[in-house]
Design a protein around this motif. Sequence first.
Motif, PDB file in Angstrom:
ATOM      1  N   VAL A 101       5.655   1.618  -0.098  1.00  0.00           N
ATOM      2  CA  VAL A 101       4.540   0.999   0.826  1.00  0.00           C
ATOM      3  C   VAL A 101       3.643   0.357  -0.028  1.00  0.00           C
ATOM      4  N   CYS A 102       3.064   1.273  -0.941  1.00  0.00           N
ATOM      5  CA  CYS A 102       1.786   0.677  -1.528  1.00  0.00           C
ATOM      6  C   CYS A 102       2.218  -0.437  -2.542  1.00  0.00           C
ATOM      7  N   GLU A 103       3.460  -0.428  -3.061  1.00  0.00           N
ATOM      8  CA  GLU A 103       3.851  -1.649  -3.870  1.00  0.00           C
ATOM      9  C   GLU A 103       4.258  -2.923  -2.988  1.00  0.00           C
ATOM     10  N   ALA A 104       4.763  -2.674  -1.737  1.00  0.00           N
ATOM     11  CA  ALA A 104       4.878  -3.953  -0.934  1.00  0.00           C
ATOM     12  C   ALA A 104       3.638  -4.466  -0.577  1.00  0.00           C
ATOM     13  N   LEU A 105       2.629  -3.528   0.089  1.00  0.00           N
ATOM     14  CA  LEU A 105       1.313  -3.972   0.237  1.00  0.00           C
ATOM     15  C   LEU A 105       0.717  -5.224  -0.877  1.00  0.00           C
ATOM     16  N   ARG A 106       0.840  -4.379  -2.032  1.00  0.00           N
ATOM     17  CA  ARG A 106       0.164  -4.964  -3.216  1.00  0.00           C
ATOM     18  C   ARG A 106       0.998  -6.380  -3.405  1.00  0.00           C
ATOM     19  N   ALA A 107       2.122  -6.499  -3.540  1.00  0.00           N
ATOM     20  CA  ALA A 107       2.879  -7.562  -3.528  1.00  0.00           C
ATOM     21  C   ALA A 107       2.353  -8.604  -2.429  1.00  0.00           C
ATOM     22  N   GLY A 108       2.305  -8.340  -1.083  1.00  0.00           N
ATOM     23  CA  GLY A 108       1.639  -9.072  -0.242  1.00  0.00           C
ATOM     24  C   GLY A 108       0.192  -9.597  -0.839  1.00  0.00           C
ATOM     25  N   ILE A 117      -7.873 -13.069   4.016  1.00  0.00           N
ATOM     26  CA  ILE A 117      -6.987 -12.601   3.071  1.00  0.00           C
ATOM     27  C   ILE A 117      -5.888 -11.619   3.565  1.00  0.00           C
ATOM     28  N   LEU A 118      -6.461 -10.631   4.351  1.00  0.00           N
ATOM     29  CA  LEU A 118      -5.347  -9.531   4.755  1.00  0.00           C
ATOM     30  C   LEU A 118      -4.468 -10.168   5.996  1.00  0.00           C
ATOM     31  N   PRO A 119      -4.768 -10.922   6.836  1.00  0.00           N
ATOM     32  CA  PRO A 119      -3.688 -11.407   7.638  1.00  0.00           C
ATOM     33  C   PRO A 119      -2.354 -12.246   6.945  1.00  0.00           C
ATOM     34  N   GLN A 120      -2.745 -13.040   5.850  1.00  0.00           N
ATOM     35  CA  GLN A 120      -1.970 -13.626   5.000  1.00  0.00           C
ATOM     36  C   GLN A 120      -1.139 -12.435   4.219  1.00  0.00           C
ATOM     37  N   ALA A 121      -1.978 -11.573   3.587  1.00  0.00           N
ATOM     38  CA  ALA A 121      -1.011 -10.455   2.840  1.00  0.00           C
ATOM     39  C   ALA A 121      -0.171  -9.726   3.503  1.00  0.00           C
ATOM     40  N   PHE A 122      -0.542  -9.507   4.750  1.00  0.00           N
ATOM     41  CA  PHE A 122       0.311  -8.492   5.726  1.00  0.00           C
ATOM     42  C   PHE A 122       1.670  -9.278   6.122  1.00  0.00           C
ATOM     43  N   ARG A 123       1.337 -10.669   6.459  1.00  0.00           N
ATOM     44  CA  ARG A 123       2.505 -11.428   6.785  1.00  0.00           C
ATOM     45  C   ARG A 123       3.559 -11.509   5.433  1.00  0.00           C
ATOM     46  N   ALA A 124       2.942 -11.501   4.226  1.00  0.00           N
ATOM     47  CA  ALA A 124       3.859 -11.712   3.001  1.00  0.00           C
ATOM     48  C   ALA A 124       4.353 -10.236   2.680  1.00  0.00           C
ATOM     49  N   ALA A 125       3.673  -9.050   3.235  1.00  0.00           N
ATOM     50  CA  ALA A 125       4.360  -7.725   2.972  1.00  0.00           C
ATOM     51  C   ALA A 125       5.436  -7.485   4.044  1.00  0.00           C
ATOM     52  N   ILE A 126       5.356  -8.150   4.991  1.00  0.00           N
ATOM     53  CA  ILE A 126       6.540  -7.533   5.942  1.00  0.00           C
ATOM     54  C   ILE A 126       7.916  -7.455   5.541  1.00  0.00           C
ATOM     55  N   PRO A 127       8.527  -8.489   4.891  1.00  0.00           N
ATOM     56  CA  PRO A 127       9.853  -8.091   4.139  1.00  0.00           C
ATOM     57  C   PRO A 127       9.955  -7.051   3.352  1.00  0.00           C
ATOM     58  N   PRO A 128       9.238  -6.949   2.110  1.00  0.00           N
ATOM     59  CA  PRO A 128       9.450  -5.573   1.365  1.00  0.00           C
ATOM     60  C   PRO A 128       9.153  -4.220   2.116  1.00  0.00           C
ATOM     61  N   LEU A 129       8.012  -4.489   3.184  1.00  0.00           N
ATOM     62  CA  LEU A 129       7.884  -3.120   3.948  1.00  0.00           C
ATOM     63  C   LEU A 129       8.991  -2.845   4.847  1.00  0.00           C
ATOM     64  N   ALA A 130       9.726  -3.714   5.248  1.00  0.00           N
ATOM     65  CA  ALA A 130      10.975  -3.497   6.252  1.00  0.00           C
ATOM     66  C   ALA A 130      12.216  -2.916   5.047  1.00  0.00           C
ATOM     67  N   SER A 131      12.184  -3.452   3.753  1.00  0.00           N
ATOM     68  CA  SER A 131      12.915  -2.841   3.165  1.00  0.00           C
ATOM     69  C   SER A 131      12.616  -1.432   2.556  1.00  0.00           C
ATOM     70  N   THR A 132      11.588  -1.191   2.561  1.00  0.00           N
ATOM     71  CA  THR A 132      11.027   0.375   2.173  1.00  0.00           C
ATOM     72  C   THR A 132      11.310   1.337   3.309  1.00  0.00           C
ATOM     73  N   TYR A 133      11.130   0.777   4.751  1.00  0.00           N
ATOM     74  CA  TYR A 133      11.604   1.628   5.848  1.00  0.00           C
ATOM     75  C   TYR A 133      12.866   1.952   6.053  1.00  0.00           C
ATOM     76  N   ILE A 134      13.567   0.814   5.706  1.00  0.00           N
ATOM     77  CA  ILE A 134      14.997   0.816   5.962  1.00  0.00           C
ATOM     78  C   ILE A 134      15.562   1.957   4.860  1.00  0.00           C
ATOM     79  N   ALA A 135      15.009   1.629   3.625  1.00  0.00           N
ATOM     80  CA  ALA A 135      15.146   2.704   2.601  1.00  0.00           C
ATOM     81  C   ALA A 135      14.987   4.318   2.949  1.00  0.00           C
ATOM     82  N   LEU A 136      13.687   4.503   3.504  1.00  0.00           N
ATOM     83  CA  LEU A 136      13.447   5.574   4.140  1.00  0.00           C
ATOM     84  C   LEU A 136      14.050   6.216   5.211  1.00  0.00           C
ATOM     85  N   ALA A 137      14.694   5.227   6.057  1.00  0.00           N
ATOM     86  CA  ALA A 137      15.678   5.857   7.130  1.00  0.00           C
ATOM     87  C   ALA A 137      16.709   6.457   6.515  1.00  0.00           C
ATOM     88  N   LYS A 138      17.274   5.709   5.577  1.00  0.00           N
ATOM     89  CA  LYS A 138      18.428   6.183   4.907  1.00  0.00           C
ATOM     90  C   LYS A 138      18.380   7.346   4.077  1.00  0.00           C
TER      91      LYS A 138
END
Lengths: 222, 282
Positions: free
Chosen positions: A106-113, A140-161
């Motif tokens: 999650v941290c890396e996804a947000l940082r990428a954002g 800053i943060l609204p744009q960062a959050f938007r960019a972080a959504i796809p990697p965050l989704a991957s992270t949560y999908i990986a967590l579910a598995k």
Amino acid sequence: MQVLIDNFGLILDGFVKTLWLLLFAGLIALVLGTLLVALRVSPVAVMRAVGTSYINVVRNTPLLLIVYLFGALFPVLGYTASISSYIDYSFITATIALGMYAAAFVCEALRAGINSIPVGQAEAARSLGMTFGQSMSTVILPQAFRAAIPPLASTYIALAKNTSVALAIGVTEAAFAMKKLNNEYATGRSWIFFGFAVGYILIVWAIAAFAHGLERQAGKAR
Amino acid sequence: MSSVLFDVPGPRARRRYQILTAVFALLLLAIVAWVVQRLLAEKVLTADAVNATFQNRYLEVVIEGFISTLKAAGLAILTSLLAGALLAAGRLSNHAVVRWPCTAFIEFFRAVPLLLLFFYIFYAYESQIGTLLTVVLALTLYNGSVLAEIFRAGINAVQKGQSEAAYALGMRKTQVMNLILMPQAVRFMLPAIVSQCVVVLKDTTLGQLITYDEVVRQARGITLAPGAEALLIYALVALVFILINYSLGKLAEYLERRLSRRGERAGARLTIEPGMGAGAGA
């Protein structure tokens, strides 16, 4: 097929527990991941070092080993509390281990954002006379959050598995139910596999659809 | 240095940073001291336990375990690369008969937890193929699908003009792929492939749940009594994993820097569709 119908209750119970694991571990990951990214992008060198060390240690260790480590550590330290017979000690251990593991991603996804935003955005905000808080919250943060959504989704999908790894310390979630059915039935193994696979795929799709919706919402605000 | 979050610090901000450094360092020391004190108080970290860990041929067992872990992971990486190349070629095919089954295969195996594959293959086929092949096969099904997506993203990252020019010269699709697209795509894919090796290595530990004698299983085997020794040996195994994976991660970063420096498409990074994502692994 009959195996799945006969044991529908058991399978459903397993997936309900999987979803609880996902929910609690996901919340831990979100909170801890946000704190970690605050450390990682901090201007203070010591904080950055702590954040980076956490990421490097946790991301490079197998999840199973983290689960076992906590499983061995907590009893030694005397923490073997359980909240109820459903949320028992092994459930809590697995939740903490999963949450701490996912937090690194999650941290890396947000940082990428955050990294995806051009410096010009912040410079423009500053030159308009915005304070730190204003430029953070409106630019800053609204744009960062938007960019972080796809990697965050991957992270949560990986967590579910990855919640399936919790069976290693005896949490009775979906993969545990699958193992149990495999031990009890000598036939119909392919059906058992496909039944559980479909369950996980539905969870994965739900997360992907949620992320897609969020992304559309965030895109509209532009 | 100005970043998107913070401006160049002035005198007041610098003082604030110094205070924060001191406070945070003290906090950190306090936490470390508390953990060490707890471990000492509960007799986890004792000289006996440390000695036992290093004397009772534990190190040997860990090394042996890592050899079988690396054997399974190495085999799985090779077969995954092969499977990934075939699946990617299938998914990029012009023929729907080939494209659709490959797409369905990739999407299915990316979405299913690896552990389910382990259990299915173990219960259905282990008696015929043995645990090593069970582990390799399960890892190949999952990582082959992920690598297929990496390959596809790499080929799609090559500028469109390249293949258009090649077609204009009269090349056939196979020629365009082999002579024009692949050599350029490899540069985009290499960092992602190395990162995937980290995932394979970590996922190999799941093999212990189906009785493959990899390192975590061997470590567990010699420390049946939970407690101090178990903790120390887990920490030792974790340390080796961290060293190997950290080096692989650094290699991926290095490749990415180096390849993008001479790449014409600055910052052409692979965009793998989110969803069943490569990312984490177990």
